[in-house]
Design a protein around this motif. Sequence first.
Motif, PDB file in Angstrom:
ATOM      1  N   UNK A   1      -5.336  12.782   0.503  1.00  0.00           N
ATOM      2  CA  UNK A   1      -5.114  13.650   1.658  1.00  0.00           C
ATOM      3  C   UNK A   1      -5.349  12.937   2.986  1.00  0.00           C
ATOM      4  N   UNK A   2      -6.433  12.155   3.043  1.00  0.00           N
ATOM      5  CA  UNK A   2      -6.727  11.455   4.295  1.00  0.00           C
ATOM      6  C   UNK A   2      -7.242  10.043   4.044  1.00  0.00           C
ATOM      7  N   UNK A   3      -7.411   9.720   2.757  1.00  0.00           N
ATOM      8  CA  UNK A   3      -7.895   8.394   2.383  1.00  0.00           C
ATOM      9  C   UNK A   3      -7.355   8.070   0.989  1.00  0.00           C
ATOM     10  N   UNK A   4      -7.561   6.871   0.543  1.00  0.00           N
ATOM     11  CA  UNK A   4      -7.089   6.449  -0.778  1.00  0.00           C
ATOM     12  C   UNK A   4      -8.082   6.916  -1.845  1.00  0.00           C
ATOM     13  N   UNK A   5      -8.036   8.201  -2.123  1.00  0.00           N
ATOM     14  CA  UNK A   5      -8.945   8.809  -3.091  1.00  0.00           C
ATOM     15  C   UNK A   5      -8.204   9.887  -3.869  1.00  0.00           C
TER      16      UNK A   5
ATOM     17  N   UNK B   1       9.817  12.009  -1.984  1.00  0.00           N
ATOM     18  CA  UNK B   1       9.656  13.178  -1.110  1.00  0.00           C
ATOM     19  C   UNK B   1       8.334  13.162  -0.352  1.00  0.00           C
ATOM     20  N   UNK B   2       7.443  12.263  -0.743  1.00  0.00           N
ATOM     21  CA  UNK B   2       6.078  12.297  -0.217  1.00  0.00           C
ATOM     22  C   UNK B   2       6.000  11.611   1.138  1.00  0.00           C
ATOM     23  N   UNK B   3       5.507  12.352   2.106  1.00  0.00           N
ATOM     24  CA  UNK B   3       5.309  11.837   3.468  1.00  0.00           C
ATOM     25  C   UNK B   3       3.805  11.697   3.697  1.00  0.00           C
ATOM     26  N   UNK B   4       3.383  10.549   4.176  1.00  0.00           N
ATOM     27  CA  UNK B   4       1.956  10.314   4.377  1.00  0.00           C
ATOM     28  C   UNK B   4       1.748   9.281   5.474  1.00  0.00           C
ATOM     29  N   UNK B   5       0.666   9.475   6.227  1.00  0.00           N
ATOM     30  CA  UNK B   5       0.291   8.479   7.234  1.00  0.00           C
ATOM     31  C   UNK B   5      -0.445   7.310   6.587  1.00  0.00           C
ATOM     32  N   UNK B   6      -0.850   7.492   5.311  1.00  0.00           N
ATOM     33  CA  UNK B   6      -1.475   6.399   4.578  1.00  0.00           C
ATOM     34  C   UNK B   6      -0.401   5.478   4.024  1.00  0.00           C
ATOM     35  N   UNK B   7      -0.745   4.245   3.829  1.00  0.00           N
ATOM     36  CA  UNK B   7       0.178   3.288   3.237  1.00  0.00           C
ATOM     37  C   UNK B   7       0.067   3.405   1.716  1.00  0.00           C
ATOM     38  N   UNK B   8       0.681   4.455   1.164  1.00  0.00           N
ATOM     39  CA  UNK B   8       0.564   4.729  -0.260  1.00  0.00           C
ATOM     40  C   UNK B   8       1.493   3.846  -1.070  1.00  0.00           C
ATOM     41  N   UNK B   9       0.996   3.423  -2.223  1.00  0.00           N
ATOM     42  CA  UNK B   9       1.832   2.677  -3.153  1.00  0.00           C
ATOM     43  C   UNK B   9       2.789   3.640  -3.849  1.00  0.00           C
ATOM     44  N   UNK B  10       3.738   3.108  -4.598  1.00  0.00           N
ATOM     45  CA  UNK B  10       4.664   3.951  -5.341  1.00  0.00           C
ATOM     46  C   UNK B  10       3.906   4.808  -6.358  1.00  0.00           C
ATOM     47  N   UNK B  11       2.914   4.217  -7.015  1.00  0.00           N
ATOM     48  CA  UNK B  11       2.125   4.966  -8.004  1.00  0.00           C
ATOM     49  C   UNK B  11       1.338   6.091  -7.347  1.00  0.00           C
TER      50      UNK B  11
END
Length: 404
Positions: A305-309, A250-260
């Motif tokens: 939210x806006x970075x990998x943190x 369900x998660x939408x993000x402009x970051x290239x987030x991993x599955x975790x």
Amino acid sequence: MMLLVSHAFFFGSDAMTNDERVGMVHSPIKRNAIWNLYQSVLMHKSFAQEFDRCAQTLQNYKEPVLCKEQAADFVLIIGESFNRHMSNLYDGAYDTNPRLRQRLAGGRLFVFRDVIASDNGTTQNFKQFLSTASVGETRQWCDAPLFPLVLRRCGYNVVFLSNQFAGAEMDKRFNASMGFFNDPRIASLLFDYRGTRTFAYDEQLVTYYEQQRKTLEQPKRNFVIFHLYGQHQRASERFPEGDTYFKSGDIRSTLNLSEAERQSVADYLNATRYNDLVVDHIIRLFEKRNAIVLYFADHGEEVYNYRHQLGRTDLATDVPRAKREQLDVPFLIYLTPSYAAVHSDMVARLRAAEGRPFMTDDLPHVIFDILGVRSREFVAAKSLINAQYQAPRKRLLQIKKWYE
């Protein structure tokens, strides 16, 4: 030997100053095992000194206090790690607060849009928002009365239940997390009752209060404080499996987030939605009474939210944007039907104040204003809901930096 000598030469007896020095770009000494041990000893000593000063301040507080409000209960709910930008009560894109949004539509829930915490740590915030002193004053938090004592002085029955710090954890008198609550010289003056156990989930704490309330409450003028575990890391542990609503997909993000990482966001959103259920449950406990409910969070949290943190950082050295995610908190006030019916003036005052900038270090002044507390500690210019409120152009944080 040279390492020990260099430490002795470079560092002094103040832990905060040492922390600033070790963070300097050209500091000759960085964090290491010796530095950590030395700082731990200094912090232990610093906490003990603060507790002594706080206890002395409370014992010396002899002011006779009057209170205009003679009937209403006041419920203070302190959330945990709640970034308001993850809530659809604010600008969040996910349906995290369905119950409170429904109450918002009813016209007696007021959502304040520009409230921040003065720090991103629980202990630091508790000390500051319990104290009638503000960040930047010449008085430190421990040199001013804490507001529960003032309320008890004017006749309120003060009950405190925390789902984070109770029982065996609270037996550690100098625990860095809320250690000042453990000093009997302090706790005995602040609370008529303080909880002694924690639960796996926040709603269990609320249910416990519901079961015990006849022995904890007086017929009227109760001031009840709930300190929740909220969305504190790990967020996956803050809600029962049966309350899972969001999934990683369900998660939408402009970051290239991993599955975790997507799962971590989903867990945080689920914890936020569960928090909505808990807060609504507390409101329902007082719905048929003459009562005010105030909810806010001690601080925020970064959740990709806006970075990998994920989590919180050292805001003294981090980028300015980090303050928004880690300090922007929800601040809500709910009026029950019976309270609103006889306090139309308060309804108008709350509505007029929803957009004003505020920092939670001045929480006591809002509470005193609502309850009509007459004390030299009340400053109308610090109360968000007062016509005399002086909205800050810039807000000074505990780290001695400006939020703006």
